[in-house]
Design an enzyme around this catalytic site. Structure first.
Site, PDB file in Angstrom:
ATOM      1  N   LYS A 208      33.411  23.624  55.728  1.00 51.47           N
ATOM      2  CA  LYS A 208      34.546  24.292  55.094  1.00 51.47           C
ATOM      3  C   LYS A 208      34.126  25.726  54.778  1.00 51.47           C
ATOM      4  CE  LYS A 208      37.214  25.677  51.523  1.00 51.47           C
ATOM      5  NZ  LYS A 208      37.013  27.005  50.942  1.00 51.47           N
TER       6      LYS A 208
ATOM      7  N   GLU B  83      23.894  25.858  45.460  1.00 48.38           N
ATOM      8  CA  GLU B  83      23.190  27.136  45.593  1.00 48.38           C
ATOM      9  C   GLU B  83      24.118  28.195  45.014  1.00 48.38           C
ATOM     10  OE1 GLU B  83      21.567  27.989  49.417  1.00 48.38           O
ATOM     11  OE2 GLU B  83      20.920  25.936  49.768  1.00 48.38           O
TER      12      GLU B  83
ATOM     13  N   CYS C 136      23.211  36.654  46.659  1.00 45.82           N
ATOM     14  CA  CYS C 136      22.800  35.925  45.462  1.00 45.82           C
ATOM     15  C   CYS C 136      21.418  36.346  45.004  1.00 45.82           C
ATOM     16  CB  CYS C 136      22.851  34.417  45.713  1.00 45.82           C
ATOM     17  SG  CYS C 136      21.874  33.869  47.124  1.00 45.82           S
TER      18      CYS C 136
ATOM     19  N   GLU D  44      26.062  38.355  36.608  1.00 43.73           N
ATOM     20  CA  GLU D  44      26.007  38.740  38.014  1.00 43.73           C
ATOM     21  C   GLU D  44      27.025  39.835  38.317  1.00 43.73           C
ATOM     22  OE1 GLU D  44      25.246  36.387  42.158  1.00 43.73           O
ATOM     23  OE2 GLU D  44      26.838  35.611  40.872  1.00 43.73           O
TER      24      GLU D  44
END
Length: 476
Positions: A161, A237, A271, A371
């Site tokens: 997906k 993750e 990331c 972040e």
């Protein structure tokens, strides 16, 4: 009566529609999952050596597409077209490594050296069944390969997906796998709404979910899996706020160049991008001056042009969030060192965000704690290794951290680094490099950076289960 739902990908650089895909109905989704489960029962009986051979043909099929991928990827997520080849190389390198270790990683574990007379024992690695891989947009090929290839080689079937931002990437991966010889129903691509994604996660025939994305998205996936009947594995993750510490003995020219690239490549949308830097007070001023001068040399503009090295961020919403984080930091006392007029493409109401270097920052500011996922970095002065480690660990995230010191020249510097390694709360610690995944090393995070392991031989453990065989042999 239900209405058909679709998703449309908007190109970040021009805000124009690129491609539209239709979501399946819930019953169509159930049918796909059912076919995947049936195909897996056949696929896992294909000998491992044959599955590996198919994996190598897959590399050839993917390589044959390589000329078409960079521009297509740029149009979907905005990375400069000149940088697309790097993701292709990384994708192939990771695939090659995962194939090269498959026989060892999936081999039976023999206990014959400790067996007593009349007994034989060993441990097998058994595929889980249907693996749902939910991939992100920022590195759609590099992140999907981490799970798709080892899952298939281990004998699972895969449903991939992709992000709505990069739907064509998953379609290319699945096409190459099918051309290489993976049966059609054993690897499928699905474009799903959030509601349909939750339905797939909870489906009783889906045995494992591998998710890469935001912390918010990871929590939603984990909650959906927890509400399913029975128990299934979930690998997450997630994000990072990855720090770098520059010690007083670092090679400044080398370190500055590496950390600028680590913060700004892909517009900081990684990331494990460098988002905060701690610099020893003895070299702080020199480091900042060199860092700012190098950032000023970037060219922000149309990512489809070959001379652009900094493109837009993925969306208008992302751009607005990044700008607000910078503005809030400045309002709280931070100082911005990059004049925005150097980057005229960075206009309001566009996805173009100018790179920025912030000083006078501290951990009361979101720019040092939450972040950013943009070409922004905060630089803070420290007086010692101890202070640097404390600040590096003062984060809800724990993906990677890097230390920069002249360890190649001074034994004492390497010793200092090794002492820091054991104190850092991260999945990976780098010395004199950053923003990189080595397929031989376990990729994992702690705290809000997620759980589970991909890559390395341990990545195969995550996609299989242990089955113990205990035999008592009749003796005369």
């Amino acid at each position: 009566m239900s209405t058909t739902q679709t998703q449309t990908t908007i190109s970040p650089h021009n805000q124009q529609p690129l491609v539209t895909r239709t979501y399946p109905s819930e019953s169509e989704l159930d049918s796909v999952i059912g076919r995947s489960a049936a195909a897996q029962k056949q696929w896992h009986h294909v000998p491992l050596k044959d599955r590996i051979a198919i994996g190598r043909r897959f590399m050839d099929e993917f390589r044959n597409m390589s000329n078409e991928i960079p521009l297509e990827l740029t149009q979907q997520m905005g990375r400069p077209v000149s940088q697309g080849a790097g993701e292709i190389r990384g994708f192939l390198d990771r695939t090659e490594y995962l194939l090269s270790i498959a026989e060892t990683a999936l081999a039976d574990v023999s206990l014959k050296d400790t067996d007593k007379p009349g007994f034989k024992r060993y441990i097998k690695r058994i595929p889980l069944g249907v693996v749902l891989v939910i991939a992100p947009w920022n590195y759609p090929y590099l992140t999907s390969v981490n799970s798709v290839v080892p899952a298939l080689i281990a004998g699972n079937s895969v449903i991939l997906k992709p992000s709505p931002q990069t739907p064509l990437t998953a379609e290319r991966v699945v096409l190459a796998l099918r051309r290489a010889g993976v049966p059609g129903d054993a690897v499928q691509v699905l474009h799903l709404s959030p509601a349909l994604t939750a339905h797939a996660v909870q489906h009783p025939l889906v045995d494992f979910v591998s998710f890469t994305g935001s912390v918010v998205g990871g929590r939603a996936i984990d909650l959906a899996a927890a509400e399913a009947k029975g128990f299934k594995g979930v690998a997450l993750e997630l994000g990072g706020k990855d720090p770098a510490y520059v010690r007083a003995d670092a090679d400044l020219d080398y370190t500055v160049a590496e950390l600028v690239d680590g913060a700004i490549f892909n517009s900081g949308q990684s990331c494990c991008a460098i988002e905060r830097i701690y610099v020893h007070e003895d070299i702080y001023d020199t480091f900042v001056a060199k860092y700012v001068e190098l950032v000023k040399k970037y060219k922000l503009g149309d990512p489809t042009l070959p001379d652009t090295n900094l493109g837009p961020v993925v969306s208008l919403a992302s751009a607005e969030k990044i700008r607000k984080q910078v503005a809030d930091a400045v309002k709280a006392g931070a100082k911005a060192l990059i004049p925005e007029e150097l980057f005229p493409a960075a206009k309001p109401d566009t996805a173009y965000v100018a790179p920025q270097v912030l000083v006078n920052v501290n951990h009361s500011m979101d720019v040092m704690m939450e972040e950013t996922f943009g070409p922004i970095v905060g630089i803070q002065k420290v007086s010692s290794d101890t202070e640097a480690v404390q600040l590096m660990n003062d984060s809800p995230y724990g993906l990677t951290a890097s230390v920069w010191t002249d360890a190649a020249k001074y034994v004492a510097s390497e010793s200092a680094f090794l002492g820091i390694v054991d104190r850092l709360q991260t999945g990976t610690v780098f010395l004199n490099r950053c923003d990189y995944l080595d397929p031989a090393l376990a990729w994992t995070g702690v705290k809000n950076s997620g759980r589970g392991i991909s890559l390395s031989k341990f990545g195969y453990d995550q996609l299989t289960r242990a089955k113990s065989v205990h035999m008592k042999i009749k003796t005369a």
